[in-house]
Design a protein around this motif. Structure first.
Motif, PDB file in Angstrom:
ATOM      1  N   GLY A 116       0.830  -1.197   0.000  1.00 54.91           N
ATOM      2  CA  GLY A 116       0.000   0.000   0.000  1.00 54.91           C
ATOM      3  C   GLY A 116       0.865   1.246   0.000  1.00 54.91           C
ATOM      4  O   GLY A 116       2.093   1.180   0.019  1.00 54.91           O
ATOM      5  N   ARG A 117       0.226   2.381  -0.015  1.00 64.95           N
ATOM      6  CA  ARG A 117       0.930   3.650  -0.008  1.00 64.95           C
ATOM      7  C   ARG A 117       1.396   3.990   1.404  1.00 64.95           C
ATOM      8  O   ARG A 117       0.734   3.659   2.386  1.00 64.95           O
ATOM      9  CB  ARG A 117       0.031   4.771  -0.510  1.00 64.95           C
ATOM     10  N   ILE A 118       2.503   4.678   1.482  1.00 63.02           N
ATOM     11  CA  ILE A 118       3.034   5.108   2.777  1.00 63.02           C
ATOM     12  C   ILE A 118       2.069   6.119   3.388  1.00 63.02           C
ATOM     13  O   ILE A 118       1.621   7.043   2.714  1.00 63.02           O
ATOM     14  CB  ILE A 118       4.439   5.718   2.614  1.00 63.02           C
ATOM     15  N   ALA A 177      -3.763   3.252   4.983  1.00 66.69           N
ATOM     16  CA  ALA A 177      -4.039   1.854   5.295  1.00 66.69           C
ATOM     17  C   ALA A 177      -3.729   0.985   4.079  1.00 66.69           C
ATOM     18  O   ALA A 177      -4.161   1.283   2.974  1.00 66.69           O
ATOM     19  CB  ALA A 177      -5.496   1.683   5.704  1.00 66.69           C
ATOM     20  N   GLY A 178      -2.978  -0.069   4.294  1.00 65.48           N
ATOM     21  CA  GLY A 178      -2.602  -0.953   3.201  1.00 65.48           C
ATOM     22  C   GLY A 178      -3.471  -2.195   3.159  1.00 65.48           C
ATOM     23  O   GLY A 178      -4.466  -2.306   3.872  1.00 65.48           O
ATOM     24  N   GLN A 179      -3.061  -3.115   2.325  1.00 67.73           N
ATOM     25  CA  GLN A 179      -3.771  -4.385   2.200  1.00 67.73           C
ATOM     26  C   GLN A 179      -2.857  -5.510   2.654  1.00 67.73           C
ATOM     27  O   GLN A 179      -1.633  -5.407   2.588  1.00 67.73           O
ATOM     28  CB  GLN A 179      -4.189  -4.608   0.752  1.00 67.73           C
ATOM     29  N   THR A 180      -3.456  -6.590   3.118  1.00 67.20           N
ATOM     30  CA  THR A 180      -2.710  -7.743   3.607  1.00 67.20           C
ATOM     31  C   THR A 180      -3.291  -9.012   3.008  1.00 67.20           C
ATOM     32  O   THR A 180      -4.499  -9.147   2.873  1.00 67.20           O
ATOM     33  CB  THR A 180      -2.795  -7.840   5.145  1.00 67.20           C
ATOM     34  N   ARG A 181      -2.409  -9.941   2.664  1.00 68.41           N
ATOM     35  CA  ARG A 181      -2.838 -11.252   2.191  1.00 68.41           C
ATOM     36  C   ARG A 181      -2.007 -12.298   2.930  1.00 68.41           C
ATOM     37  O   ARG A 181      -0.796 -12.172   3.043  1.00 68.41           O
ATOM     38  CB  ARG A 181      -2.634 -11.388   0.694  1.00 68.41           C
ATOM     39  N   GLN A 182      -2.670 -13.336   3.435  1.00 72.79           N
ATOM     40  CA  GLN A 182      -1.996 -14.415   4.153  1.00 72.79           C
ATOM     41  C   GLN A 182      -2.248 -15.744   3.455  1.00 72.79           C
ATOM     42  O   GLN A 182      -3.354 -15.999   2.986  1.00 72.79           O
ATOM     43  CB  GLN A 182      -2.541 -14.551   5.576  1.00 72.79           C
ATOM     44  N   ALA A 183      -1.208 -16.563   3.433  1.00 72.83           N
ATOM     45  CA  ALA A 183      -1.341 -17.931   2.937  1.00 72.83           C
ATOM     46  C   ALA A 183      -0.818 -18.844   4.045  1.00 72.83           C
ATOM     47  O   ALA A 183       0.270 -18.624   4.570  1.00 72.83           O
ATOM     48  CB  ALA A 183      -0.533 -18.122   1.664  1.00 72.83           C
ATOM     49  N   VAL A 184      -1.591 -19.842   4.424  1.00 71.12           N
ATOM     50  CA  VAL A 184      -1.250 -20.726   5.536  1.00 71.12           C
ATOM     51  C   VAL A 184      -0.579 -21.990   5.006  1.00 71.12           C
ATOM     52  O   VAL A 184      -1.043 -22.593   4.033  1.00 71.12           O
ATOM     53  CB  VAL A 184      -2.514 -21.095   6.343  1.00 71.12           C
ATOM     54  N   TYR A 185       0.513 -22.385   5.666  1.00 66.46           N
ATOM     55  CA  TYR A 185       1.257 -23.594   5.308  1.00 66.46           C
ATOM     56  C   TYR A 185       1.444 -24.449   6.551  1.00 66.46           C
ATOM     57  O   TYR A 185       1.505 -23.939   7.669  1.00 66.46           O
ATOM     58  CB  TYR A 185       2.626 -23.226   4.726  1.00 66.46           C
ATOM     59  N   VAL A 186       1.572 -25.743   6.359  1.00 65.67           N
ATOM     60  CA  VAL A 186       1.715 -26.678   7.477  1.00 65.67           C
ATOM     61  C   VAL A 186       3.100 -26.597   8.091  1.00 65.67           C
ATOM     62  O   VAL A 186       3.269 -26.652   9.299  1.00 65.67           O
ATOM     63  CB  VAL A 186       1.416 -28.121   7.012  1.00 65.67           C
ATOM     64  N   SER A 187       4.127 -26.428   7.251  1.00 65.37           N
ATOM     65  CA  SER A 187       5.496 -26.413   7.770  1.00 65.37           C
ATOM     66  C   SER A 187       6.172 -25.079   7.461  1.00 65.37           C
ATOM     67  O   SER A 187       5.794 -24.359   6.533  1.00 65.37           O
ATOM     68  CB  SER A 187       6.320 -27.550   7.157  1.00 65.37           C
TER      69      SER A 187
END
Length: 57
Positions: free
Chosen positions: A18-20, A23-33
């Motif tokens: 996002g811009r300084i 408010a920015g954006q967030t993306r999460q990806a879940v992994y087992v290890s």
């Protein structure tokens, strides 16, 4: 981009943008290890570097 452990023992690959000053954006990806999450982080870093981004850290 970062790798973080969550409360359930899984690993999350987190991307924020996002811009300084706004408010920015967030993306999460879940992994087992942790190894899978780190591989995803490195893969995304290579993609960004090909587009001209430079690692600050």
């Amino acid at each position: 981009m970062d790798i973080r452990a969550d409360l359930f023992g899984e690993w999350c690959f987190v991307r924020e943008w996002g811009r300084i000053g706004q408010a920015g954006q967030t993306r999460q990806a879940v992994y087992v290890s942790q190894a899978e999450a780190r591989a995803a982080l490195e893969r995304q870093c290579r993609v960004k570097e090909k587009r001209g981004y430079v690692s600050v850290i």
